[in-house]
Every structure is written in C-alpha cells, then in structure tokens.
Design an enzyme around this catalytic site. Structure first.
Site, PDB file in Angstrom:
ATOM      1  N   GLU A  79       0.800  -1.216   0.000  1.00 30.41           N
ATOM      2  CA  GLU A  79       0.000   0.000   0.000  1.00 30.41           C
ATOM      3  C   GLU A  79       0.838   1.274   0.000  1.00 30.41           C
ATOM      4  OE1 GLU A  79      -2.544  -0.628   3.366  1.00 30.41           O
ATOM      5  OE2 GLU A  79      -4.008  -1.788   2.216  1.00 30.41           O
ATOM      6  N   GLU A 110       7.201 -21.647   8.270  1.00 28.69           N
ATOM      7  CA  GLU A 110       7.648 -20.771   9.351  1.00 28.69           C
ATOM      8  C   GLU A 110       8.719 -21.404  10.229  1.00 28.69           C
ATOM      9  OE1 GLU A 110       4.962 -21.058  13.225  1.00 28.69           O
ATOM     10  OE2 GLU A 110       3.847 -20.227  11.537  1.00 28.69           O
TER      11      GLU A 110
END
Length: 268
Positions: A79, A110
C-alpha cells in the site's frame, strides 16, 4: 517461554453462545487492542525514528513474517506505492513460503530458520536497510533466523510481537511488544494480535513516509492516480491548493501526473 498468545480464552463454551453473545465477546476483546498499542508508543517511536533516519539516507524497509503476520506485512508494503508514490522496492513485504502463502498456507514454512535470509538476499539487503520481524508469538523460527543473520550484516532490526520478551526481542535493536492478552478463540492470533500488528504497521509506514516528505499538510500529494476516485480526490486537492476551478485543476493533474507536481509547476 510463557506465550500469552497461546493462553486459554477467558470465554468458555463459545460453541454454545448465540450470535450476539459471540459478537459481544469479540468486540469486548477488540476494545483492548488500542489500549495495548498505546502502552507501546515509546517503543514504536524509537523504531519509526530509526527506520526514517535510514530511509532518508536511501535505505529500504523490509518486513518478514509467517502466516497472518506475514500477510499483514505484505499488505502494508504493497500500500505504500499507491498511497505515497514511492517505488515498489522501497518497502518490501516477505512472507514465509513465498507469495503462494498469501492465499494458501504453506506447511512448516515458518519453521525454517535459514530461509528468511535466503529470501532477503534476493533483494540484496544491506547495512543501509531496516528489517522488521512480525510474529504474534515472538517465537517464529523463520523470523528469528532472518533477524539474527540480518543483524550480523549490519541491518537495523526491529519486531512487532504480542508477547513479552522472547527470542525475537533478543534479535531486535528496536522491539515493539503489544501485549493484547489471550484471544477470544484460544490461540487464534489473526484476531486481536493481528489487529494490533495492523495498527502498528499503519503507524510505522505512515510516520516514516511523513518524515520522508511524502505528505504535505494532511494530504497524500504523491498518491498514484490509479482510479476515478483518486483522480477526483487529487483534482480537489489541486483546486484547494491553487484556488482554481475543477476543469483547470483536472487539466493540470492530467498534465503533470501527481498533485505535488501539478501544484509545484503552477506555483513555480
């Protein structure tokens, strides 16, 4: 380590609750999040100031995380170009498991402590840059490994977690700990913890971009004009700044491609 994010919910038998009872419970817990963020403001200030200093000198900002945390980093990074007009490579979000993991969980991604540094090397991360590790628990191996190696290479490190202390804090020059307490749904850190991380990321990127001069007054003068709504918003900004009519402002915006350039050209 006592992980607060894994503690049992304060609510029992939620599978037997009415819809309104569920909603009220979630809402009651959500109200605690901004208060927890407020307590962490001094830590956020230190991290934002340090990142801004490096970015003003030409450095970049990287986020790394897994699961929800990784997705939030990718969202915040993506963004920045449309909001502030920076190039896509100034703020970069990396998620364990690669872009596939944005939509679909990648098993055990992860847990690979070495992979984050491999992912970061694709961008030639260096001592001018900043790296923020995102992990609600504060124990994600992917993030710990990335911060550890980055720090050894002179990269500024920070983190945003929802526990006290832990191994990620030990690898961070500027840790941010937003302790929101147990989740409404036990262990579901996409809820309060995710909301807390989203709030902190909003604060970090917006503050840094303001310090970089990407805001004038209270306006996004460098935003990308990628749809009609944004073109209309930009036109109104030019109208207000130059005190001209809509048609003239729209012509200037179309000619120069940004609010800042349109205004500077007219005032210059």
């Amino acid at each position: 380590m006592n992980r607060i994010t894994e503690q049992e919910s304060k609510y029992n038998d939620i599978d037997k609750m009415s819809v309104m009872e569920i909603l009220k419970g979630i809402n009651a817990e959500d109200k605690l999040v901004p208060l927890a963020v407020e307590k962490a403001l001094p830590q956020i200030e230190k991290l934002a100031s340090a990142i801004a200093e490096r970015m003003i000198a030409g450095g970049r900002l990287f986020y790394i995380g897994a699961g929800t945390s990784g997705r939030l980093g990718v969202v915040d990074a993506s963004e920045c170009p449309p909001t502030f007009g920076v190039t896509f490579d100034r703020v970069v979000g990396i998620i364990a498991g690669g872009d596939t993991a944005i939509r679909k969980a990648v098993e055990f991604a992860e847990d690979d402590a070495a992979q984050a540094w491999i992912d970061l090397q694709e961008y030639n991360i260096n001592e001018k840059d900043s790296l923020v590790g995102l992990a609600a628990s504060g124990t994600t191996p992917y993030v710990i490994g990335g911060l550890n190696t980055a720090r050894k290479h002179g990269v500024l490190t920070g983190c945003v977690i929802c526990n006290h202390g832990g191994p990620i804090v030990a690898e961070s020059d500027f840790p941010v700990e937003v302790v929101v307490g147990p989740e409404f749904l036990t262990g579901s850190t996409r809820m309060k913890s995710g909301t807390a991380q989203k709030l902190v990321l909003n604060m970090l990127s917006t503050t840094v971009m303001i310090r970089l001069g990407r805001v004038k007054g209270n306006k996004m003068v460098d935003m990308q004009l990628t749809n009609h709504k944004l073109v209309d918003r930009g036109t109104q900004m030019v109208m207000d700044e130059l005190n001209i009519d809509h048609e003239h402002a729209a012509d200037l915006l179309n000619k120069y491609g940004s609010v800042r350039k349109a205004v500077e050209a007219s005032k210059g």
